[in-house]
Design an enzyme around this catalytic site. Structure first.
Site, PDB file in Angstrom:
ATOM      1  N   LYS A  68       0.813  -1.182  -0.060  1.00 58.91           N
ATOM      2  CA  LYS A  68       0.022  -0.021  -0.004  1.00 58.91           C
ATOM      3  C   LYS A  68       0.860   1.341   0.002  1.00 58.91           C
ATOM      4  O   LYS A  68       1.771   1.478   0.809  1.00 58.91           O
ATOM      5  CB  LYS A  68      -1.061  -0.095   1.225  1.00 58.91           C
ATOM      6  CG  LYS A  68      -1.735   1.201   1.234  1.00 58.91           C
ATOM      7  CD  LYS A  68      -2.964   1.230   2.338  1.00 58.91           C
ATOM      8  CE  LYS A  68      -2.372   1.532   3.737  1.00 58.91           C
ATOM      9  NZ  LYS A  68      -3.332   1.694   4.657  1.00 58.91           N
ATOM     10  N   HIS A 139     -12.419  10.365  12.767  1.00 57.70           N
ATOM     11  CA  HIS A 139     -12.972   9.536  11.820  1.00 57.70           C
ATOM     12  C   HIS A 139     -13.041   8.247  11.807  1.00 57.70           C
ATOM     13  O   HIS A 139     -13.933   7.372  11.386  1.00 57.70           O
ATOM     14  CB  HIS A 139     -11.962  10.086  10.399  1.00 57.70           C
ATOM     15  CG  HIS A 139     -12.244   9.118   9.137  1.00 57.70           C
ATOM     16  ND1 HIS A 139     -13.139   9.353   8.320  1.00 57.70           N
ATOM     17  CD2 HIS A 139     -11.328   8.213   8.686  1.00 57.70           C
ATOM     18  CE1 HIS A 139     -13.170   8.645   7.540  1.00 57.70           C
ATOM     19  NE2 HIS A 139     -11.982   7.808   7.577  1.00 57.70           N
ATOM     20  N   SER A 200      -5.068  10.043  18.218  1.00 52.72           N
ATOM     21  CA  SER A 200      -3.691  10.395  17.718  1.00 52.72           C
ATOM     22  C   SER A 200      -2.795  10.852  18.744  1.00 52.72           C
ATOM     23  O   SER A 200      -2.096  11.948  18.536  1.00 52.72           O
ATOM     24  CB  SER A 200      -3.844  11.346  16.466  1.00 52.72           C
ATOM     25  OG  SER A 200      -4.900  12.325  16.781  1.00 52.72           O
ATOM     26  N   MET A 220      -5.591   1.016  18.971  1.00 52.97           N
ATOM     27  CA  MET A 220      -5.674   1.095  17.806  1.00 52.97           C
ATOM     28  C   MET A 220      -5.135   2.338  17.194  1.00 52.97           C
ATOM     29  O   MET A 220      -4.667   2.478  16.142  1.00 52.97           O
ATOM     30  CB  MET A 220      -7.067   0.877  17.306  1.00 52.97           C
ATOM     31  CG  MET A 220      -7.946  -0.300  17.637  1.00 52.97           C
ATOM     32  SD  MET A 220      -6.924  -1.982  17.284  1.00 52.97           S
ATOM     33  CE  MET A 220      -6.720  -1.637  15.239  1.00 52.97           C
ATOM     34  N   GLY A 221      -4.727   3.378  17.958  1.00 52.84           N
ATOM     35  CA  GLY A 221      -4.467   4.669  17.311  1.00 52.84           C
ATOM     36  C   GLY A 221      -2.705   4.666  17.232  1.00 52.84           C
ATOM     37  O   GLY A 221      -2.479   5.510  16.380  1.00 52.84           O
ATOM     38  N   THR A 222      -2.120   3.983  18.103  1.00 50.76           N
ATOM     39  CA  THR A 222      -0.791   4.058  17.926  1.00 50.76           C
ATOM     40  C   THR A 222       0.051   3.343  16.909  1.00 50.76           C
ATOM     41  O   THR A 222      -0.003   2.038  16.874  1.00 50.76           O
ATOM     42  CB  THR A 222      -0.008   3.661  19.440  1.00 50.76           C
ATOM     43  OG1 THR A 222      -0.816   4.731  20.376  1.00 50.76           O
ATOM     44  CG2 THR A 222       1.287   3.761  19.212  1.00 50.76           C
ATOM     45  N   ASP A 223       0.217   4.055  15.984  1.00 55.41           N
ATOM     46  CA  ASP A 223       1.018   3.273  14.443  1.00 55.41           C
ATOM     47  C   ASP A 223       2.149   3.893  14.079  1.00 55.41           C
ATOM     48  O   ASP A 223       2.709   4.006  13.176  1.00 55.41           O
ATOM     49  CB  ASP A 223      -0.099   3.537  13.319  1.00 55.41           C
ATOM     50  CG  ASP A 223      -0.465   4.876  13.219  1.00 55.41           C
ATOM     51  OD1 ASP A 223      -0.248   5.894  13.736  1.00 55.41           O
ATOM     52  OD2 ASP A 223      -1.473   4.888  12.295  1.00 55.41           O
TER      53      ASP A 223
HETATM   54  P1  NAD Z   1      -9.078  11.931  13.524  1.00 49.51           P
HETATM   55  O1  NAD Z   1      -7.945  13.313  13.253  1.00 49.51           O
HETATM   56  O2  NAD Z   1     -10.331  11.837  12.697  1.00 49.51           O
HETATM   57  O3  NAD Z   1      -9.077  11.773  14.875  1.00 49.51           O
HETATM   58  C1  NAD Z   1      -8.207  12.038  16.122  1.00 49.51           C
HETATM   59  C2  NAD Z   1      -8.809  11.518  17.444  1.00 49.51           C
HETATM   60  O4  NAD Z   1      -7.719  11.783  18.298  1.00 49.51           O
HETATM   61  C3  NAD Z   1      -9.949  12.325  18.056  1.00 49.51           C
HETATM   62  O5  NAD Z   1     -10.680  11.600  18.534  1.00 49.51           O
HETATM   63  C4  NAD Z   1      -9.245  13.602  18.637  1.00 49.51           C
HETATM   64  O6  NAD Z   1     -10.001  14.016  19.544  1.00 49.51           O
HETATM   65  C5  NAD Z   1      -8.129  12.555  19.322  1.00 49.51           C
HETATM   66  N1  NAD Z   1      -6.976  13.446  19.674  1.00 49.51           N
HETATM   67  C6  NAD Z   1      -6.221  14.329  19.260  1.00 49.51           C
HETATM   68  N2  NAD Z   1      -5.312  14.640  19.727  1.00 49.51           N
HETATM   69  C7  NAD Z   1      -5.202  14.059  20.936  1.00 49.51           C
HETATM   70  C8  NAD Z   1      -4.595  13.932  22.213  1.00 49.51           C
HETATM   71  N3  NAD Z   1      -3.481  14.847  22.358  1.00 49.51           N
HETATM   72  N4  NAD Z   1      -4.925  13.094  23.179  1.00 49.51           N
HETATM   73  C9  NAD Z   1      -5.937  12.442  23.194  1.00 49.51           C
HETATM   74  N5  NAD Z   1      -6.462  12.273  22.045  1.00 49.51           N
HETATM   75  C10 NAD Z   1      -6.322  13.248  20.942  1.00 49.51           C
HETATM   76  O7  NAD Z   1      -7.952  10.507  13.212  1.00 49.51           O
HETATM   77  P2  NAD Z   1      -8.483   9.006  12.797  1.00 49.51           P
HETATM   78  O8  NAD Z   1      -8.508   9.021  11.347  1.00 49.51           O
HETATM   79  O9  NAD Z   1      -9.761   8.924  13.700  1.00 49.51           O
HETATM   80  O10 NAD Z   1      -7.387   8.242  13.484  1.00 49.51           O
HETATM   81  C11 NAD Z   1      -7.150   8.021  14.755  1.00 49.51           C
HETATM   82  C12 NAD Z   1      -5.516   7.387  14.969  1.00 49.51           C
HETATM   83  O11 NAD Z   1      -5.897   6.271  14.287  1.00 49.51           O
HETATM   84  C13 NAD Z   1      -4.592   8.025  14.336  1.00 49.51           C
HETATM   85  O12 NAD Z   1      -3.421   8.306  15.228  1.00 49.51           O
HETATM   86  C14 NAD Z   1      -4.296   7.287  13.119  1.00 49.51           C
HETATM   87  O13 NAD Z   1      -3.113   7.307  12.594  1.00 49.51           O
HETATM   88  C15 NAD Z   1      -4.699   5.959  13.677  1.00 49.51           C
HETATM   89  N6  NAD Z   1      -4.857   4.810  12.797  1.00 49.51           N
HETATM   90  C16 NAD Z   1      -4.274   3.764  12.970  1.00 49.51           C
HETATM   91  C17 NAD Z   1      -4.662   2.616  12.335  1.00 49.51           C
HETATM   92  C18 NAD Z   1      -3.962   1.180  12.573  1.00 49.51           C
HETATM   93  O14 NAD Z   1      -4.191   0.414  11.758  1.00 49.51           O
HETATM   94  N7  NAD Z   1      -3.567   0.993  13.788  1.00 49.51           N
HETATM   95  C19 NAD Z   1      -5.273   2.766  11.109  1.00 49.51           C
HETATM   96  C20 NAD Z   1      -5.759   4.034  10.984  1.00 49.51           C
HETATM   97  C21 NAD Z   1      -5.600   5.137  11.705  1.00 49.51           C
END
Ligand code: NAD
Length: 322
Positions: A68, A139, A200, A220-223
């Site tokens: 990808k 998102h 994020s 799931m957020g930490t990548d």
């Molecule tokens: P987004 O920008 O739509 O949402 C971000 C979220 O994080 C919101 O809920 C926001 O309020 C919160 N946020 C922002 N700064 C913050 C902080 N300092 N402390 C706590 N919360 C905070 O992003 P998204 O598309 O929903 O993606 C969220 C995370 O998931 C991103 O880090 C993205 O890289 C990660 N992600 C991981 C995978 C995976 O396979 N593991 C895949 C896609 C996205």
């Protein structure tokens, strides 16, 4: 080669197809049939401040090879009305190296990420889990919640987000499923049987004291190196699983706990071992299980291959000679 445009994905790949593809991929990774290649992620020069990279791999069991390509263009939305995350999946014939498919990867990324946490819930959450807690409301959170709700007969959704004005995003998904939603403080997440973190964040928000006994936590957020959602102490308390252990300890949630010596790399189990019955998974009602879903290239290849198959079955695949 086959082209499956981004616009066609929504009608081709549903949550069940993504779940099956990701579950099979995790099992193949754990058995050694599939492996991810090192991730490339580079900052691009210029005013767009973009991050661009590749996630690839090979799965001998599924005859899948590819990558990808894509990343994050932070000004796309404001400057052009385009979404900031952009990606495309390329598949190749492992026997000949010929390209076989090019598939729009944006929705697929959301679906495969949601599938990963729901695979972990299917295999690790208590059967009697009824309350799901969300940390994050952006998102990706809606995708995670929709997929998670299919794994147990949940009766209530609770949620916390740093930016509370985004919580209606979760409430909407709960309402679609006919479930009540309650915004809680972080301490209130102790009532959750399953917690999904999808933010994020670069500092821990979910602390060990915010998680009740017997909970399953899907992080799931930490990548990326430096990101962090949960307290390393929580990883010490929990039985820890990952999509891929090597990635979890370098750029996933476990980078912090392993880096600080709170846990060792050997304490992590690939979730594929649970899927293929080599590891028992949860062994008690009180145990906390934690899944670190870092997002691997093979997940992308698996859902893209499913999209190609379904496009061919439905007669909507576009074929070009290259
Ligand atoms: P987004 O920008 O739509 O949402 C971000 C979220 O994080 C919101 O809920 C926001 O309020 C919160 N946020 C922002 N700064 C913050 C902080 N300092 N402390 C706590 N919360 C905070 O992003 P998204 O598309 O929903 O993606 C969220 C995370 O998931 C991103 O880090 C993205 O890289 C990660 N992600 C991981 C995978 C995976 O396979 N593991 C895949 C896609 C996205």
């Amino acid at each position: 080669m086959i082209i499956v445009p981004e616009a066609a994905i929504a009608d081709l790949v549903d949550r069940a197809a993504a779940f099956d593809a990701v579950e099979a991929t995790f099992a193949a990774m754990a058995s050694g049939d599939a492996r991810n290649f090192p991730v490339v992620r580079e900052a691009l020069p210029g005013p767009e401040e973009a991050l661009y990279g590749f996630k690839g791999g090979v799965d001998a069991s599924a005859e899948a090879l590819g990558l990808k390509a894509g990343g994050y263009w932070p000004h796309n939305l404001e400057r052009r009305g385009l979404i900031n995350h952009q990606s495309t999946v390329f598949l190749f014939d492992p026997e000949t190296g010929r390209p076989t498919a090019m598939v729009g990867g944006n929705l697929l990324t959301a679906l495969r990420t949601a599938a990963a946490s729901s695979v972990s819930i299917r295999h690790l959450a208590r059967e009697d889990a009824r309350v799901i807690g969300m940390v994050g409301a952006g998102h990706q959170a809606g995708f995670q919640l929709r997929a998670a709700l299919e794994q147990r007969p949940f009766e209530k959704v609770i949620g916390w987000n740093l930016h509370p004005e985004m919580l209606p995003n979760l409430e909407k998904v709960a309402a679609e499923a006919g479930l009540p939603f309650e915004a809680v403080e972080l301490e209130g997440l102790r009532a959750a049987d399953v917690i999904v973190t999808i933010t994020s964040s670069f500092a821990p928000t979910l602390m060990a004291g915010h998680v009740g006994p017997g909970a399953h936590v899907a992080c799931m957020g930490t990548d990326t190196v430096g990101k962090q959602e949960v307290d390393p102490e929580l990883l010490k308390l929990a039985t820890v699983f990952a999509d891929e252990v090597a990635q979890s300890v370098t750029l996933g949630e476990a980078q912090h706990a392993v880096g600080a010596g709170t846990i060792a790399e050997g304490d992590l189990t690939p979730i594929g071992d649970v899927i293929r019955g080599v590891h028992p998974g949860r062994t008690s009602q009180e145990e906390i299980t934690l899944f670190d879903g870092t997002g691997v290239g093979l997940q992308d290849l698996a859902v893209a291959a499913a999209a190609v198959r379904l496009a061919q079955e439905k007669g909507v695949a576009v074929e070009v000679e290259i």
